[in-house]
Scaffold this active site. Structure first.
Site, PDB file in Angstrom:
ATOM      1  NE  ARG A 256     114.588  65.520  42.211  1.00 35.18           N
ATOM      2  CZ  ARG A 256     113.369  64.968  42.161  1.00 35.18           C
ATOM      3  NH1 ARG A 256     112.780  64.547  43.251  1.00 35.18           N
ATOM      4  NH2 ARG A 256     112.757  64.845  41.028  1.00 35.18           N
TER       5      ARG A 256
ATOM      6  NE  ARG B  79     105.111  64.663  37.744  1.00 35.93           N
ATOM      7  CZ  ARG B  79     106.231  64.237  38.300  1.00 35.93           C
ATOM      8  NH1 ARG B  79     106.253  63.088  38.952  1.00 35.93           N
ATOM      9  NH2 ARG B  79     107.342  64.929  38.225  1.00 35.93           N
TER      10      ARG B  79
ATOM     11  CE  LYS C  76     112.954  59.291  42.003  1.00 31.05           C
ATOM     12  NZ  LYS C  76     113.044  59.577  40.558  1.00 31.05           N
TER      13      LYS C  76
ATOM     14  NE  ARG D   7     106.040  59.922  34.984  1.00 24.87           N
ATOM     15  CZ  ARG D   7     107.040  60.208  35.832  1.00 24.87           C
ATOM     16  NH1 ARG D   7     107.696  59.226  36.419  1.00 24.87           N
ATOM     17  NH2 ARG D   7     107.358  61.443  36.090  1.00 24.87           N
TER      18      ARG D   7
ATOM     19  NE  ARG E 171     110.599  66.007  35.828  1.00 23.20           N
ATOM     20  CZ  ARG E 171     109.657  65.099  35.594  1.00 23.20           C
ATOM     21  NH1 ARG E 171     108.921  65.172  34.500  1.00 23.20           N
ATOM     22  NH2 ARG E 171     109.445  64.142  36.447  1.00 23.20           N
TER      23      ARG E 171
HETATM   24  P1  AMP Z   1     109.331  64.401  41.226  1.00 24.73           P
HETATM   25  O1  AMP Z   1     107.868  64.149  41.364  1.00 24.73           O
HETATM   26  O2  AMP Z   1     110.130  63.732  42.297  1.00 24.73           O
HETATM   27  O3  AMP Z   1     109.851  64.108  39.843  1.00 24.73           O
HETATM   28  O4  AMP Z   1     109.534  65.976  41.446  1.00 24.73           O
HETATM   29  C1  AMP Z   1     108.907  66.930  40.620  1.00 24.73           C
HETATM   30  C2  AMP Z   1     109.608  68.268  40.763  1.00 24.73           C
HETATM   31  O5  AMP Z   1     109.528  68.716  42.117  1.00 24.73           O
HETATM   32  C3  AMP Z   1     111.110  68.272  40.455  1.00 24.73           C
HETATM   33  O6  AMP Z   1     111.377  68.401  39.069  1.00 24.73           O
HETATM   34  C4  AMP Z   1     111.578  69.477  41.262  1.00 24.73           C
HETATM   35  O7  AMP Z   1     111.226  70.689  40.633  1.00 24.73           O
HETATM   36  C5  AMP Z   1     110.734  69.359  42.517  1.00 24.73           C
HETATM   37  N1  AMP Z   1     111.378  68.509  43.561  1.00 24.73           N
HETATM   38  C6  AMP Z   1     110.920  67.339  44.071  1.00 24.73           C
HETATM   39  N2  AMP Z   1     111.735  66.849  45.002  1.00 24.73           N
HETATM   40  C7  AMP Z   1     112.767  67.737  45.095  1.00 24.73           C
HETATM   41  C8  AMP Z   1     113.955  67.792  45.875  1.00 24.73           C
HETATM   42  N3  AMP Z   1     114.271  66.831  46.751  1.00 24.73           N
HETATM   43  N4  AMP Z   1     114.773  68.865  45.699  1.00 24.73           N
HETATM   44  C9  AMP Z   1     114.481  69.850  44.837  1.00 24.73           C
HETATM   45  N5  AMP Z   1     113.388  69.851  44.040  1.00 24.73           N
HETATM   46  C10 AMP Z   1     112.530  68.806  44.166  1.00 24.73           C
END
Ligand code: AMP
Length: 218
Positions: A88, A161, A13, A127, A172
């Site tokens: 989400r 990360r 994404k 990554r 996740r």
């Molecule tokens: P991402 O970079 O999108 O994979 O997000 C990393 C982490 O941030 C996720 O595993 C969640 O802990 C938190 N996170 C990001 N976006 C959301 C969202 N829309 N709702 C809830 N938690 C989020």
């Protein structure tokens, strides 16, 4: 152009959002990036979400909704935006509907990127990201052209990360399957919905998305 990019962690994404951002000149609104910036800056939000993010669980809806609602007020979102990692949950999708109708705007397309689940762990644990410009790379799928040097900015420092560890990836994925995948039928019924196979080369996936957005079929 107002878009949502949906898909499990590791689907690409962020990579696709960065390419779309360049192509259409609209910002990528990544809730994950916003939260990581808060953690790094040590803000009260950052302190609140740090351990949740490290565990691979989702942070509470109200925090995320406030974050996006504030961000949508910024002037660079006037001509459109790419939502990457939001919504989400069902509650976030409902709040987004409200935010959009309050602003008298609507989505142009919801793009769902699908991937073979067995490939996700490898995609995620490989990554790494340029420290200075944030462009993402992968150990085997997408290395910088010159070893150790960022293609985009020439930066020489990279980071991984904290939640891209194999132990956290399963949590996740579970959060995605249980809380995010259930919103897909809602968007499928609601309006323009595009499902793309994210297992191809980055450029091929981008072409599939762009062709559909621009009304060309292959
Ligand atoms: P991402 O970079 O999108 O994979 O997000 C990393 C982490 O941030 C996720 O595993 C969640 O802990 C938190 N996170 C990001 N976006 C959301 C969202 N829309 N709702 C809830 N938690 C989020």
């Amino acid at each position: 152009m107002r878009l949502i990019l949906l898909g499990p962690p590791g689907a690409g994404k962020g990579t696709q959002a960065q390419l779309l951002m360049k192509r259409y000149g609209i910002p990528q609104l990544s809730t994950g990036d916003m939260l990581r910036a808060s953690v790094k800056a040590g803000t009260s939000l950052g302190v609140e979400v740090k351990s949740i993010m490290e565990s691979g669980a989702l942070v509470p809806d109200d925090l995320i909704v406030r974050l996006i609602s504030d961000r949508l007020c910024d002037s660079d979102c006037l001509n459109g935006f790419i939502l990457d990692g939001f919504p989400r949950t069902e509650a976030q999708a409902t709040s987004l509907d409200q935010m959009l109708s309050d602003r008298g705007i609507s989505l142009d397309c919801v793009v769902s990127i699908t991937v073979d689940q067995r490939a996700l762990v490898d995609r995620i644990v490989g990554r790494f990201t340029c420290k200075s410009c944030g462009i993402g790379y992968h150990e085997t799928l997408n290395r910088p052209r010159v070893e150790g040097v960022c293609d985009a900015c020439g930066g020489k420092e990279f980071f991984r990360r904290d939640d891209d560890k194999a132990e956290t990836v399963m949590a996740r994925l579970t959060a995605y399957i249980q809380q995010t995948a259930p919103i897909i039928p809602y968007y499928k019924e609601k309006g323009r919905f595009l499902e793309v196979n994210g297992m191809g080369e980055i450029e091929v996936v981008q072409e599939l998305i762009v062709n559909d957005l621009e009304g060309r079929s292959k």
